[in-house]
Each structure stands twice: as structure tokens, then as C-alpha cells.
Design an enzyme around this catalytic site. Structure first.
Site, PDB file in Angstrom:
ATOM      1  N   GLY A 211       1.334 -10.619  -0.081  1.00 12.85           N
ATOM      2  CA  GLY A 211       1.751  -9.056  -0.233  1.00 12.85           C
ATOM      3  C   GLY A 211       1.875  -8.523  -1.101  1.00 12.85           C
TER       4      GLY A 211
ATOM      5  CE1 TYR B  30      12.128  -2.477   6.827  1.00 18.15           C
ATOM      6  CE2 TYR B  30      14.300  -1.291   5.895  1.00 18.15           C
ATOM      7  CZ  TYR B  30      13.248  -2.366   5.651  1.00 18.15           C
ATOM      8  OH  TYR B  30      13.075  -2.622   4.364  1.00 18.15           O
TER       9      TYR B  30
END
Length: 329
Positions: free
Chosen positions: A11, A162
Site C-alpha cells: 500500500g 473491522y
């Protein structure tokens, strides 16, 4: 300190991953940009190629690789290419992450799969693929961008999927740090406050950046960790805490809007100094007895005195809010 070291960063085409890459590039490090964005995104800035250009301009060497961490073969291909290009891998930064702050009934299965695949499985597989090469390095590190594990139920009730996925990354630190102790350092890094990224703009909306810090604070904290010996392992590190220990005193340089209240990040309970709190009743509201006025206060000061009493530690902990009061008249 990182000159000649090879960092594999997932990322890294934008945000925190790119900031860590640029910090290392200033030392002359080799950066493998393992990210998905090869073509310009309609709403998100940067690609692996624009990031590579910035890294080269900062003094590093860049190897852009198209990597979706959900695809094991793409991870394997990028690791093999990195080793072939730079001779090995010294540091892995597991930065890639997916987020959906939704409740159990509101979270679609594809979102659950995405968060588990990117955050947990992606971190695990990338670590597994890099570890044989890391073990050959003189000072190898794995750094996961994940929080200390806080089992306060408030961190689960609003976005259970999450939370599980981010704690999965942290559990990789817990397990791998012990499994590879003496061979590879494995640590976690997490911000004390919200960090201004494209994801934060999406989640928080217009004006949220004033309550955030720049990605530079995580880049500086990561640099401190990655330049420590491999005996420094198994730690869950908060950026500001580490930098204070390293002697940093001015944190305004990291703020988007210096002086503006900052939003605390997820998974960190607000610490309150309760030593001076002696509660007494005041018109049905709990107030701090030690702040009770000896003489009448102005209306504004009296209002704030009542507010101070109503702001219990539990209230702040539950809402995780930053409160601003505007009084007139």
C-alpha cells in the site's frame, strides 16, 4: 541508517505507506512499492509509478510492483522480483488495509471478506513470503500498521468486523515476534491521533483534516523502529509516545492545523487523571468539588464549571469525541 536496505511496503502508492517509503528513501534505501494502483484512480491520488518517481527524487531506488495482497501469487511474484533486483529484503511494512466502519447487520459479506483478506490474510501471507529472505538480513524487521489489542467492548460494538481484522494484524505481531525472536524483529505501530489520508477524507468528510496530523509523524516513528536492533521486538508502539521518548518536543509540526483539537484514533482509550476528582452533587449534576467557586463567577465561567463537572471520564471514553463550545451573550 537505511542506506542500501531494501524495504517491501504494501500500500505504498499513497498515504502512510508512501510517507514511510519517502523517509527511508532519504537515506538511500531501496523501496519495493507493492500496491494495486497502476492506473490513475478517479478519486484517489497517486499510482505505484508516481510514488516511484517521488522515491527516486528523494534519493532512493524504487521498484513498483502491482500487488493486490488478496492474491498470493502477486505477493510471491513481487518478492521474487525484489530479491532478484536488490539481492534480498531487509524490512517488510504491512501497511495495506481495508476499512468499513459498519455494524454487524450493515456490513455486507463482500466487505467482511475484503477486510479479512487484506488486513489479516494479506498481512499473514506477505509476512510468510518475505520471512525466508528477512532471516538472511543483518537487521530484519516486520512492521505492521495495527493497534495495541484493547478488549474494551466499545471498540467492537460499532464495527465488529473491522476491529477483528485490525486485531488480526496485531495478533500476527504477537505470534511472529515470539516465533522469530532473535532472528527477525516484529512490531506494530499505531497513531495516537487521526492521520490525514484519502481514507480519512472519505470517512470524516469536509473539514476533518483540521483534527488530524500529517503522515510524517508515522514516517518518523517508523524510521525510529526500523533503525533499532532486531532485539527490539514484540512491541505495540504509539507514534507520539515513541517520539517523546526519542526527544521530540514540538508536535505542532505534525498538525494539519496547529492548535486545533486533535481527534484520538480508534482503539485508544482516553486517559484521564482522576486523582483530583472528588464528586459531589450540584443541582443533579456531578461536579469537581475542588473547582467549586469561593465567590460568584461570571455567567460564562459558571457555565464552563458545570460543563466540567458533567464531563465524566466514562462519557469521554464512550463518545471518543472532541468537544467545542461556543458561548455568547
Amino acid at each position: 541508517k537505511l542506506a542500501g536496505c531494501t524495504l517491501f511496503i504494501t500500500g505504498a502508492s499513497r498515504g502512510i505507506g508512501k510517507a514511510i517509503a519517502l523517509k527511508a528513501a532519504k537515506d538511500g534505501a531501496n523501496i519495493v512499492i507493492a500496491a494495486k494502483t497502476a492506473e490513475p484512480h478517479p478519486t484517489l491520488p497517486g499510482t505505484i509509478y508516481t510514488a516511484a518517481a517521488e522515491i527516486e527524487a528523494a534519493g532512493g531506488k524504487a521498484l513498483p510492483c502491482i500487488v493486490n495482497v488478496r492474491e498470493e501469487q502477486q505477493i510471491i511474484n513481487a518478492v521474487e522480483k525484489a530479491v532478484k533486483t536488490f539481492g534480498g529484503i531487509d524490512i517488510l511494512v504491512n501497511n495495506a488495509s481495508a476499512i468499513s466502519l459498519t455494524g454487524t447487520l450493515e456490513t455486507e459479506t463482500k466487505k467482511v471478506n475484503l477486510m479479512m483478506d487484506v488486513n489479516v490474510r494479506g498481512t499473514y501471507l506477505t509476512s510468510k513470503t518475505c520471512l525466508p529472505h528477512l532471516r538472511k538480513s543483518r537487521n530484519p524487521h516486520i512492521l505492521n500498521l495495527s493497534p495495541p489489542m484493547n478488549l474494551n467492548p466499545m471498540w467492537f460494538k460499532n464495527h465488529c468486523a473491522y476491529t477483528i481484522s485490525k486485531y488480526g494484524m496485531s495478533m500476527c505481531v504477537l505470534g511472529m515476534a515470539e516465533e522469530f525472536r532473535g532472528e527477525v524483529a516484529v512490531n506494530a505501530l499505531w497513531p495516537k491521533t487521526a492521520i490525514h489520508t484519502a481514507a480519512m477524507d472519505m470517512l470524516g468528510g469536509s473539514g476533518i483534516e483540521k483534527q488530524c496530523r500529517k503522515t510524517d509523524i508515522l514516517a518518523d516513528a517508523a524510521y525510529c523502529i526500523l533503525t533499532k536492533p532486531k532485539s527490539f521486538t514484540g512491541n505495540f508502539i504509539i507514534d507520539e509516545v515513541l517520539l517523546r521518548e526519542e526527544g521530540v518536543k514540538d508536535f505542532d509540526v505534525y498538525a494539519i492545523a496547529p492548535g486545533h483539537p486533535l481527534m484520538p484514533d480508534f482503539f485508544l482509550d482516553v486517559e484521564a487523571d482522576m486523582t483530583a476528582m472528588k464528586q459531589e452533587g450540584y443541582d443533579g449534576v456531578k461536579v469537581n468539588a475542588e473547582s467549586a467557586p469561593a465567590s460568584p463567577l461570571s455567567p460564562v465561567a459558571e457555565t464552563f464549571r458545570v460543563i466540567q463537572g458533567a464531563m465524566s471520564e466514562e462519557y469521554v471514553r464512550t463518545t471518543q469525541g472532541v468537544f467545542q463550545f461556543e458561548l455568547s451573550g
